[in-house]
Write an enzyme that holds these catalytic residues in place. Structure first.
Site, PDB file in Angstrom:
ATOM      1  N   ARG A 230       4.794  50.966 -11.789  1.00 33.72           N
ATOM      2  CA  ARG A 230       5.155  52.233 -11.154  1.00 33.72           C
ATOM      3  C   ARG A 230       4.336  52.378  -9.875  1.00 33.72           C
ATOM      4  O   ARG A 230       3.156  52.045  -9.845  1.00 33.72           O
ATOM      5  CB  ARG A 230       4.879  53.425 -12.081  1.00 33.72           C
ATOM      6  CG  ARG A 230       5.907  53.598 -13.195  1.00 33.72           C
ATOM      7  CD  ARG A 230       7.306  53.961 -12.667  1.00 33.72           C
ATOM      8  NE  ARG A 230       8.288  54.090 -13.733  1.00 33.72           N
ATOM      9  CZ  ARG A 230       9.095  53.133 -14.156  1.00 33.72           C
ATOM     10  NH1 ARG A 230       9.049  51.929 -13.604  1.00 33.72           N
ATOM     11  NH2 ARG A 230       9.971  53.353 -15.120  1.00 33.72           N
ATOM     12  N   GLU A 260       9.148  56.045  -3.786  1.00 40.60           N
ATOM     13  CA  GLU A 260      10.439  55.336  -3.833  1.00 40.60           C
ATOM     14  C   GLU A 260      11.640  56.210  -4.210  1.00 40.60           C
ATOM     15  O   GLU A 260      12.777  55.888  -3.876  1.00 40.60           O
ATOM     16  CB  GLU A 260      10.365  54.158  -4.819  1.00 40.60           C
ATOM     17  CG  GLU A 260      10.402  54.570  -6.284  1.00 40.60           C
ATOM     18  CD  GLU A 260      10.380  53.364  -7.220  1.00 40.60           C
ATOM     19  OE1 GLU A 260       9.470  52.539  -7.099  1.00 40.60           O
ATOM     20  OE2 GLU A 260      11.268  53.279  -8.089  1.00 40.60           O
ATOM     21  N   HIS A 292      12.701  47.971  -6.576  1.00 42.04           N
ATOM     22  CA  HIS A 292      12.679  48.200  -8.032  1.00 42.04           C
ATOM     23  C   HIS A 292      13.780  47.396  -8.736  1.00 42.04           C
ATOM     24  O   HIS A 292      14.650  47.957  -9.407  1.00 42.04           O
ATOM     25  CB  HIS A 292      12.837  49.699  -8.331  1.00 42.04           C
ATOM     26  CG  HIS A 292      12.237  50.096  -9.642  1.00 42.04           C
ATOM     27  ND1 HIS A 292      11.584  51.282  -9.841  1.00 42.04           N
ATOM     28  CD2 HIS A 292      12.186  49.454 -10.835  1.00 42.04           C
ATOM     29  CE1 HIS A 292      11.182  51.364 -11.092  1.00 42.04           C
ATOM     30  NE2 HIS A 292      11.533  50.254 -11.725  1.00 42.04           N
TER      31      HIS A 292
HETATM   32  P1  NAI Z   1       4.866  48.750 -23.179  1.00 37.60           P
HETATM   33  O1  NAI Z   1       4.850  50.168 -23.639  1.00 37.60           O
HETATM   34  O2  NAI Z   1       5.378  47.677 -24.074  1.00 37.60           O
HETATM   35  O3  NAI Z   1       3.384  48.319 -22.729  1.00 37.60           O
HETATM   36  C1  NAI Z   1       2.562  49.105 -21.918  1.00 37.60           C
HETATM   37  C2  NAI Z   1       1.113  48.761 -22.246  1.00 37.60           C
HETATM   38  O4  NAI Z   1       0.272  49.458 -21.346  1.00 37.60           O
HETATM   39  C3  NAI Z   1       0.687  49.149 -23.672  1.00 37.60           C
HETATM   40  O5  NAI Z   1       0.053  48.065 -24.295  1.00 37.60           O
HETATM   41  C4  NAI Z   1      -0.281  50.309 -23.442  1.00 37.60           C
HETATM   42  O6  NAI Z   1      -1.311  50.380 -24.411  1.00 37.60           O
HETATM   43  C5  NAI Z   1      -0.835  49.966 -22.079  1.00 37.60           C
HETATM   44  N1  NAI Z   1      -1.430  51.083 -21.370  1.00 37.60           N
HETATM   45  C6  NAI Z   1      -1.115  52.406 -21.438  1.00 37.60           C
HETATM   46  N2  NAI Z   1      -1.901  53.109 -20.591  1.00 37.60           N
HETATM   47  C7  NAI Z   1      -2.722  52.204 -19.991  1.00 37.60           C
HETATM   48  C8  NAI Z   1      -3.747  52.316 -19.023  1.00 37.60           C
HETATM   49  N3  NAI Z   1      -4.102  53.502 -18.496  1.00 37.60           N
HETATM   50  N4  NAI Z   1      -4.392  51.191 -18.649  1.00 37.60           N
HETATM   51  C9  NAI Z   1      -4.050  49.982 -19.173  1.00 37.60           C
HETATM   52  N5  NAI Z   1      -3.085  49.812 -20.090  1.00 37.60           N
HETATM   53  C10 NAI Z   1      -2.424  50.924 -20.490  1.00 37.60           C
HETATM   54  O7  NAI Z   1       5.659  48.772 -21.793  1.00 37.60           O
HETATM   55  P2  NAI Z   1       6.395  47.560 -21.081  1.00 37.60           P
HETATM   56  O8  NAI Z   1       7.785  47.446 -21.595  1.00 37.60           O
HETATM   57  O9  NAI Z   1       5.506  46.377 -21.113  1.00 37.60           O
HETATM   58  O10 NAI Z   1       6.506  48.123 -19.583  1.00 37.60           O
HETATM   59  C11 NAI Z   1       5.372  48.316 -18.783  1.00 37.60           C
HETATM   60  C12 NAI Z   1       5.766  49.091 -17.535  1.00 37.60           C
HETATM   61  O11 NAI Z   1       6.638  48.301 -16.734  1.00 37.60           O
HETATM   62  C13 NAI Z   1       6.596  50.356 -17.813  1.00 37.60           C
HETATM   63  O12 NAI Z   1       5.765  51.464 -18.101  1.00 37.60           O
HETATM   64  C14 NAI Z   1       7.326  50.565 -16.517  1.00 37.60           C
HETATM   65  O13 NAI Z   1       6.531  51.374 -15.678  1.00 37.60           O
HETATM   66  C15 NAI Z   1       7.397  49.165 -15.914  1.00 37.60           C
HETATM   67  N6  NAI Z   1       8.774  48.648 -15.836  1.00 37.60           N
HETATM   68  C16 NAI Z   1       9.229  48.197 -14.629  1.00 37.60           C
HETATM   69  C17 NAI Z   1      10.492  47.670 -14.492  1.00 37.60           C
HETATM   70  C18 NAI Z   1      10.978  47.127 -13.181  1.00 37.60           C
HETATM   71  O14 NAI Z   1      12.188  46.914 -13.027  1.00 37.60           O
HETATM   72  N7  NAI Z   1      10.128  46.863 -12.210  1.00 37.60           N
HETATM   73  C19 NAI Z   1      11.406  47.642 -15.635  1.00 37.60           C
HETATM   74  C20 NAI Z   1      10.823  48.058 -16.876  1.00 37.60           C
HETATM   75  C21 NAI Z   1       9.561  48.573 -16.968  1.00 37.60           C
END
Ligand code: NAI
Length: 328
Positions: A230, A260, A292
């Protein structure tokens, strides 16, 4: 069930239309972004379907409730653009939690390879038959240290990819996953020791602007920073300052940008770019900005459509299927 899609693009229709027909749902695709001006269009529908750059603020949510909407189907994983407090107890919000972590992780690696090996610049040169490779020298990834921030689904996929490149991996997560075979360190150590930093955590009050003047100061000279998560994880102003310091930043890959919402996903090539930070960012040869698109693979789109329609069914049947962000 009647569903209104906001912000719909031609590629959404490809995946959603056949599924909706199969399930006997009436879908109307609208290209307009959901915001306070367009929310009124929802009248007469049972649910709306929205995306990452729609604006679901308090007023929009209230207008959707007044229009009789029972649920919001987010065709994405993130929901930081939704005012959950406003929706609580009034309508259901469902999302697609994990559609294809590999799509995003593979894109993050593509960003690293692009800015490091400068294929974006080589492409432009060759189109002009400029075969000079001066200035295009990169670095091996083998044995370099990559810091993965957030070891959820996408972070873990990224770890698997980086292992294939023979890289050393440091990880940081607010909630370390003990079952993962990876070296967890404090965030500060990750910032100090990584050659490449890749962000894979959600945007929260804890993580907002984690890359800022102070954290940039402690990073290695020549560091690479990749953000497919993000935009607001990075304070862009501070990143721009660091980019101006010769030798400080090796390269930056941004699939997301803090401003964005009203910019990405549209053709703005005939407009004057009034966002000065974005305009400045794209002038650096070692910065790659994309709109994105990390998630944007066939497999991911298929899964998003499938799960969103499953969510619609759960909403219709008043059943919790585990994809609720909040239940009404
Ligand atoms: P997920 O929920 O599986 O993993 C997120 C991880 O981040 C978890 O292990 C959580 O404990 C950790 N976390 C939470 N707060 C944190 C912090 N302050 N510092 C460090 N770690 C922290 O999510 P997933 O599926 O891996 O997605 C991650 C991010 O990717 C999403 O939140 C979204 O923002 C982004 N995303 C981007 C996309 C794109 O097209 N560029 C598409 C899908 C997701």
């Amino acid at each position: 069930m009647k569903i209104l899609f906001f912000n719909a693009k031609p590629y959404d229709k490809i995946w959603f239309k056949p599924l909706a027909e199969q399930m006997n749902y009436q879908i109307k695709f609208r290209s307009v972004r959901l915001d306070e001006d367009s929310a009124g269009l929802a009248k007469g529908y049972d649910a709306i379907c929205a995306f990452v750059n729609d604006d679901l603020n308090k007023n929009v949510i209230n207008e959707l409730i007044d229009a009789g909407i029972k649920g919001i189907l987010m065709r994405c994983a993130g929901y930081n653009n939704v005012d959950l407090e406003a929706a609580k107890g009034k309508l259901k919000i469902l999302r697609v939690p994990g559609y294809s972590p590999e799509a995003v992780a593979e894109f993050a690696m593509a960003q690293i390879l692009t800015v490091n090996r400068q294929t974006h610049r080589a492409y432009v040169r060759i189109r002009d038959f400029n075969m000079n490779i001066n200035g295009l020298m990169g670095e091996n990834l083998y044995k370099k240290t990559i810091g993965i921030v957030g070891t959820g689904r996408i972070g873990q996929a990224m770890i698997r990819i980086c292992r294939g490149f023979g890289m050393k991996i440091l990880a940081y997560d607010l909630y370390p996953n003990e079952s993962l075979d990876v070296e967890y360190v404090k965030l500060e150590q990750l910032f100090r020791e990584s050659d490449i930093i890749s962000l894979h955590c959600p945007l929260t009050d804890d993580s907002r602007y984690m890359i800022n003047e102070d954290s940039l100061k402690i990073m290695k000279d020549g560091v690479y920073i990749m953000n497919t998560s993000r935009g607001e994880l990075i304070r862009t102003e501070d990143l721009l300052e660091a980019l101006r310091v010769p030798g400080k930043i090796g390269g930056v890959g941004l699939d997301v940008y803090e401003e964005e919402e009203e910019l990405f996903y549209e053709d703005r090539s005939n407009e004057i770019m009034t966002d000065d930070m974005l305009a400045r960012l794209v002038t650096f040869p070692n910065v790659l900005v994309t709109s994105h698109q990390g998630y944007f693979t066939k497999e991911a789109m298929q899964e998003i459509a499938h799960v969103t329609m499953e969510n619609a069914k759960a909403l219709e049947e008043g059943r919790d299927n585990g994809n609720e962000v909040i239940s009404s």
